[in-house]
Design a protein around this motif. Sequence first.
Motif, PDB file in Angstrom:
ATOM      1  N   PRO A   1       0.815  -1.221   0.000  1.00  0.00           N
ATOM      2  CA  PRO A   1       0.000   0.000   0.000  1.00  0.00           C
ATOM      3  C   PRO A   1       0.845   1.266   0.000  1.00  0.00           C
ATOM      4  O   PRO A   1       1.915   1.313   0.612  1.00  0.00           O
ATOM      5  N   ASP A   2       0.365   2.282  -0.697  1.00  0.00           N
ATOM      6  CA  ASP A   2       1.066   3.556  -0.799  1.00  0.00           C
ATOM      7  C   ASP A   2       1.119   4.247   0.555  1.00  0.00           C
ATOM      8  O   ASP A   2       0.072   4.495   1.174  1.00  0.00           O
ATOM      9  N   ASN A   3       2.338   4.523   1.035  1.00  0.00           N
ATOM     10  CA  ASN A   3       2.535   5.227   2.305  1.00  0.00           C
ATOM     11  C   ASN A   3       1.713   4.564   3.418  1.00  0.00           C
ATOM     12  O   ASN A   3       1.057   5.241   4.205  1.00  0.00           O
ATOM     13  N   GLY A   4       1.771   3.236   3.462  1.00  0.00           N
ATOM     14  CA  GLY A   4       0.921   2.512   4.400  1.00  0.00           C
ATOM     15  C   GLY A   4       1.692   1.553   5.281  1.00  0.00           C
ATOM     16  O   GLY A   4       2.923   1.646   5.450  1.00  0.00           O
ATOM     17  N   ALA A   5       0.954   0.600   5.817  1.00  0.00           N
ATOM     18  CA  ALA A   5       1.543  -0.376   6.738  1.00  0.00           C
ATOM     19  C   ALA A   5       2.414  -1.368   5.973  1.00  0.00           C
ATOM     20  O   ALA A   5       2.231  -1.596   4.777  1.00  0.00           O
ATOM     21  N   ALA A   6       3.362  -1.956   6.682  1.00  0.00           N
ATOM     22  CA  ALA A   6       4.230  -2.956   6.090  1.00  0.00           C
ATOM     23  C   ALA A   6       3.432  -4.217   5.771  1.00  0.00           C
ATOM     24  O   ALA A   6       2.462  -4.566   6.462  1.00  0.00           O
ATOM     25  N   VAL A   7       3.840  -4.916   4.713  1.00  0.00           N
ATOM     26  CA  VAL A   7       3.243  -6.202   4.347  1.00  0.00           C
ATOM     27  C   VAL A   7       4.348  -7.251   4.331  1.00  0.00           C
ATOM     28  O   VAL A   7       5.535  -6.911   4.226  1.00  0.00           O
ATOM     29  N   THR A   8       3.958  -8.507   4.438  1.00  0.00           N
ATOM     30  CA  THR A   8       4.952  -9.581   4.452  1.00  0.00           C
ATOM     31  C   THR A   8       4.558 -10.689   3.497  1.00  0.00           C
ATOM     32  O   THR A   8       3.383 -10.877   3.165  1.00  0.00           O
ATOM     33  N   SER A   9       5.551 -11.433   3.076  1.00  0.00           N
ATOM     34  CA  SER A   9       5.379 -12.643   2.272  1.00  0.00           C
ATOM     35  C   SER A   9       6.258 -13.711   2.913  1.00  0.00           C
ATOM     36  O   SER A   9       7.380 -13.422   3.343  1.00  0.00           O
ATOM     37  N   THR A  10       5.759 -14.951   3.001  1.00  0.00           N
ATOM     38  CA  THR A  10       6.410 -16.001   3.788  1.00  0.00           C
ATOM     39  C   THR A  10       6.958 -17.119   2.907  1.00  0.00           C
ATOM     40  O   THR A  10       6.315 -17.554   1.958  1.00  0.00           O
ATOM     41  N   VAL A  11       8.152 -17.570   3.258  1.00  0.00           N
ATOM     42  CA  VAL A  11       8.734 -18.784   2.700  1.00  0.00           C
ATOM     43  C   VAL A  11       9.009 -19.729   3.860  1.00  0.00           C
ATOM     44  O   VAL A  11       9.671 -19.338   4.831  1.00  0.00           O
ATOM     45  N   SER A  12       8.499 -20.948   3.778  1.00  0.00           N
ATOM     46  CA  SER A  12       8.688 -21.931   4.854  1.00  0.00           C
ATOM     47  C   SER A  12       9.805 -22.901   4.489  1.00  0.00           C
ATOM     48  O   SER A  12       9.818 -23.455   3.395  1.00  0.00           O
ATOM     49  N   VAL A  13      10.722 -23.099   5.425  1.00  0.00           N
ATOM     50  CA  VAL A  13      11.831 -24.029   5.251  1.00  0.00           C
ATOM     51  C   VAL A  13      11.672 -25.114   6.313  1.00  0.00           C
ATOM     52  O   VAL A  13      11.581 -24.809   7.506  1.00  0.00           O
ATOM     53  N   THR A  14      11.626 -26.378   5.914  1.00  0.00           N
ATOM     54  CA  THR A  14      11.348 -27.457   6.866  1.00  0.00           C
ATOM     55  C   THR A  14      12.308 -28.624   6.762  1.00  0.00           C
ATOM     56  O   THR A  14      12.215 -29.559   7.555  1.00  0.00           O
ATOM     57  N   ASP A  15      13.219 -28.623   5.806  1.00  0.00           N
ATOM     58  CA  ASP A  15      13.985 -29.838   5.545  1.00  0.00           C
ATOM     59  C   ASP A  15      15.484 -29.666   5.688  1.00  0.00           C
ATOM     60  O   ASP A  15      16.261 -30.409   5.125  1.00  0.00           O
ATOM     61  N   ARG A  16      15.899 -28.683   6.496  1.00  0.00           N
ATOM     62  CA  ARG A  16      17.330 -28.455   6.661  1.00  0.00           C
ATOM     63  C   ARG A  16      17.724 -28.658   8.120  1.00  0.00           C
ATOM     64  O   ARG A  16      16.980 -28.323   9.032  1.00  0.00           O
ATOM     65  N   ALA A  17      18.909 -29.186   8.339  1.00  0.00           N
ATOM     66  CA  ALA A  17      19.440 -29.357   9.691  1.00  0.00           C
ATOM     67  C   ALA A  17      20.343 -28.180  10.032  1.00  0.00           C
ATOM     68  O   ALA A  17      20.972 -27.577   9.157  1.00  0.00           O
ATOM     69  N   GLY A  18      20.376 -27.833  11.313  1.00  0.00           N
ATOM     70  CA  GLY A  18      21.309 -26.802  11.765  1.00  0.00           C
ATOM     71  C   GLY A  18      20.848 -25.400  11.443  1.00  0.00           C
ATOM     72  O   GLY A  18      19.674 -25.131  11.183  1.00  0.00           O
ATOM     73  N   ASN A  19      21.807 -24.480  11.472  1.00  0.00           N
ATOM     74  CA  ASN A  19      21.510 -23.076  11.275  1.00  0.00           C
ATOM     75  C   ASN A  19      21.624 -22.664   9.815  1.00  0.00           C
ATOM     76  O   ASN A  19      22.200 -23.371   8.988  1.00  0.00           O
ATOM     77  N   ALA A  20      21.066 -21.502   9.519  1.00  0.00           N
ATOM     78  CA  ALA A  20      21.198 -20.925   8.183  1.00  0.00           C
ATOM     79  C   ALA A  20      22.653 -20.528   7.943  1.00  0.00           C
ATOM     80  O   ALA A  20      23.427 -20.349   8.890  1.00  0.00           O
ATOM     81  N   PRO A  21      23.058 -20.363   6.704  1.00  0.00           N
ATOM     82  CA  PRO A  21      24.456 -20.030   6.418  1.00  0.00           C
ATOM     83  C   PRO A  21      24.778 -18.568   6.684  1.00  0.00           C
ATOM     84  O   PRO A  21      23.887 -17.714   6.794  1.00  0.00           O
ATOM     85  N   ALA A  22      26.061 -18.289   6.747  1.00  0.00           N
ATOM     86  CA  ALA A  22      26.524 -16.904   6.884  1.00  0.00           C
ATOM     87  C   ALA A  22      26.413 -16.150   5.567  1.00  0.00           C
ATOM     88  O   ALA A  22      26.595 -14.931   5.533  1.00  0.00           O
TER      89      ALA A  22
END
Length: 448
Positions: free
Chosen positions: A346-367
């Motif tokens: 929205p123009d000059n409005g509230a923030a919006v989000t879009s989601t990506v789900s990750v379910t098949d990885r072990a450990g932490n995200a990379p650097a």
Amino acid sequence: MTTPRSTLPRPFRRRTATVATLAVAALLAAVPATSATARDRAPDAPQALAAPDIPLANVKAHLTQFQSIATANGGNRAHGRPGYKASLDYVRAKLDAAGFTTTVQQFTSSGATGYNLIADWPGGDPNQVLMAGAHLDSVSSGPGINDNGSGSAAVLETALAVSRAQLQPTKHLRFAWWGAEELGLVGSKYYVNSLATGDRSRIAGYINLDMVGSPNPGYFVYDDDPAIEKVFKDWYAGIGVPTEIETEGDGRSDHASFKNAGIPVGGLFTGASRTKTAAQATKWGGTAGQAFDRCYHSSCDTTTNINDTALDRNSDALAHAVWTLGTTTSTPPGSTYENTTDVAVPDNGAAVTSTVSVTDRAGNAPATLQVGVDIKHTWRGDLVVDLLAPDGTAYRLKNSSSSDSADNVIATYTVNASAEPANGAWRLRVQDVAAQDTGYIDSWKLTF
């Protein structure tokens, strides 16, 4: 040449914005209504093989042997006592006969020689090692049949089930029995500290079983690595048994040695000296107001101190985890997770989000997590863009700028997300902080 924003007459911008708004609206109207979940894209993972049922009678037969060994050796199987070495010899003989390659590792603690037993199953990727382990020693005051003959027997019988099935895992399988846990995780610390840095990095996960047959049991799951935790929770949900997060022994068993070295860990536990609450008794049965194990670290921790149902369930749950995690291929580096569902900004409005789900990885995200962004917008300088980790931590990708008058944000950003677990719901957050221009998130992706 781009005209500086400050010199652009406002009415002209309004007309431009109006045309752009209509164009964006038309584009959004033409896109089929599709949920973000349905359009999240990730590589198809191979299906894991189904685990066999672990025979309770076999697990209890190992406990009977541990009891007999303790009875013949002063009533215990403690570090530095003959009962411990006899227990190790019993487990090793079973594994050798089943085709494992076994190694006994020696260390010294409290003036006595201690032993770890390591058993490797042939095959699997040596750069992806899945371990399951339990401490084999008891305290000196009792035979230690629940603590921790139960975990040791469940790990042993799961390893023997691997042999019976002649399993051909994708990961390399390694099983371990630790000495001197009761003296401060001595054996597992020694093992981890003796590993070269490269060998530590090859351990994809370590699963710990400590006290999994408590007579007044709870069903507790470690909440350390999300992938391992999910495997156990899903298995228990599948048989209609609720679980709770393990807190009583957190950091007090051998998984801590691995966790402190940055290795993903998980595990199971049925409770020790803490008292079962009324709510837990309603959920699991048993006796409220009584310890999960009244014989914890006592001489009465014998074969009569075991709940068969808990021991059976946890043995089967471990086998399920070994088969699930050990017979699927970890998603390789370079894998991409994408959401292509359009989200209007929205123009000059509230923030919006879009989601990506990750379910098949072990450990932490990379650097070097790569965040690819495609945002259609008529004045990109209006936009503030953040990556939100599953725990809500925000990583700023782009600030607003009054002099940034180009259209669209089409870029790839590198984020050091190594402090974040890889699995979970990652979100792209976009906000338009100035008036007169509009746009939408076209797509975005994470590349690990």
